[in-house]
Design an enzyme around this catalytic site. Structure first.
Site, short mmCIF file in Angstrom:
data_model
loop_
_atom_site.label_atom_id
_atom_site.label_comp_id
_atom_site.label_asym_id
_atom_site.label_seq_id
_atom_site.Cartn_x
_atom_site.Cartn_y
_atom_site.Cartn_z
N ASP A 295 88.58 56.05 34.34
CA ASP A 295 87.50 56.30 35.30
C ASP A 295 87.99 56.23 36.74
OD1 ASP A 295 85.67 56.70 33.29
OD2 ASP A 295 84.90 54.65 33.33
N GLY A 296 88.99 55.37 37.01
CA GLY A 296 89.53 55.27 38.36
C GLY A 296 90.16 56.57 38.83
N ARG B 42 83.75 31.17 51.36
CA ARG B 42 82.56 31.31 52.19
C ARG B 42 81.61 32.35 51.63
NH1 ARG B 42 85.02 31.57 58.38
NH2 ARG B 42 85.39 29.33 58.63
N ASN C 186 80.59 55.61 42.40
CA ASN C 186 80.20 54.38 41.71
C ASN C 186 79.31 53.48 42.56
OD1 ASN C 186 81.06 54.40 39.08
ND2 ASN C 186 82.72 52.95 39.36
N ASP D 151 77.92 36.23 47.32
CA ASP D 151 79.28 36.76 47.36
C ASP D 151 79.28 38.18 47.91
OD1 ASP D 151 80.21 34.43 46.27
OD2 ASP D 151 80.83 35.29 44.35
#
Length: 289
Positions: free
Chosen positions: A61-62, A147, A136, A166
């Site tokens: 897929d990449g 952090r 995507n 995140d």
């Protein structure tokens, strides 16, 4: 579908066995030395010739995500050969690619159209960035591991919330089976035009994914006092300064894929693709129109 001289090939040189398959495909299709055959991630690459009417990708897929940057603006359909572990976007297995490729040039096939996203960064320091296209997802999140990012999200100028998380994922239907699903998001039908907003590891407040209307305008502002990051299809990554705003809308571009399997094939292989160790007979014997 296409004459042989208008076929290009994009392949992932890091995928084991990719080059032999490329060579066999080129021989089967009678592609000469001047054919547009390029590896992924080689920096600046010339665009495919104007006559190109099909791109074959050899990888996972990449590889398709990389090829989309050339194919989508030119409305060129993609035929994916899977050498990866999942291959949601691919149509052919490696062991059948050479024998079946002519079926896609001359046979009864159809073109699946998939929505894309467009992301633009608005910065006080640098103004408005060029638009980035994603098949995507667009991910805005923390740069430092220790952090949380503070991300203020507006939808159509209405304030939704400020996530302490995140990251925030904006995904297409295609991206709903990528990073977003690992963060608990729903799976959308491949041809859905809806946009998916999915926060990752929220500390407090709203944690559920939200399905947005296709014409939504999403703004993600960096409210942390430290650097954040923007990722577009995992391909383009850049730093975001405090106060920067990422605007995400549905892209005017459409990704096109050449298919022989019927549209409901997506459901018949969904579990298998999410669990590559599972092998079902429905995939190998999928009906063709």
């Amino acid at each position: 579908m296409s004459d042989n001289g208008s076929v290009g090939i994009v392949y992932n040189p890091r995928s084991a066995g990719s080059l032999p398959i490329v060579q066999e495909l080129a021989q089967e299709l009678g592609l000469g030395e001047s054919a547009w055959i390029v590896p992924t991630r080689t920096g600046e690459t010339d665009d495919p010739p104007p006559s190109t009417s099909l791109l074959i990708t050899v990888g996972g897929d990449g590889t398709i995500l990389w090829a989309t940057q050339f194919a989508a603006p030119r409305e060129i359909p993609i035929l994916g050969v899977n050498l990866g572990r999942v291959g949601f976007l691919t149509e052919l297995r490696a062991d059948e690619a050479v024998n079946r490729v002519r079926d896609f040039l001359d046979g009864n096939v159809w073109v699946e159209e998939r929505s894309m996203l467009q992301a633009t960064v608005v910065s006080q320091a640098n103004g408005r960035s060029p638009a980035h296209q994603a098949l995507n997802d667009v991910v805005v999140g923390r740069r430092a591991i220790s952090r949380l990012a503070h991300l203020e999200v507006k939808i159509d100028d209405a304030l939704l919330t400020t996530y302490r998380a995140d990251a925030v994922i904006l995904a297409t239907a295609t991206g709903s089976t990528g990073y977003s699903i690992s963060a608990g998001g729903p799976v959308l039908h491949p041809e859905s035009r809806d946009m998916l907003l999915n926060p990752v590891a929220t500390h407090l407040g709203l944690a559920s994914a939200i399905v947005l209307a296709p014409e939504s305008v999403v703004e993600v502002a960096i409210r942390s006092d430290y650097t954040a990051a923007l990722s577009v299809d995992g391909r383009a990554d850049m730093d975001l300064a405090p106060g920067d705003v990422v605007e995400i809308v549905r892209s005017p571009l459409i990704a096109r894929f050449l298919r022989a399997n019927p549209p409901n094939h997506f459901y018949s292989v969904l579990t298998e693709r999410l669990n590559p160790e599972i092998r079902t007979t429905s995939y190998a014997a999928a009906p063709r129109p």
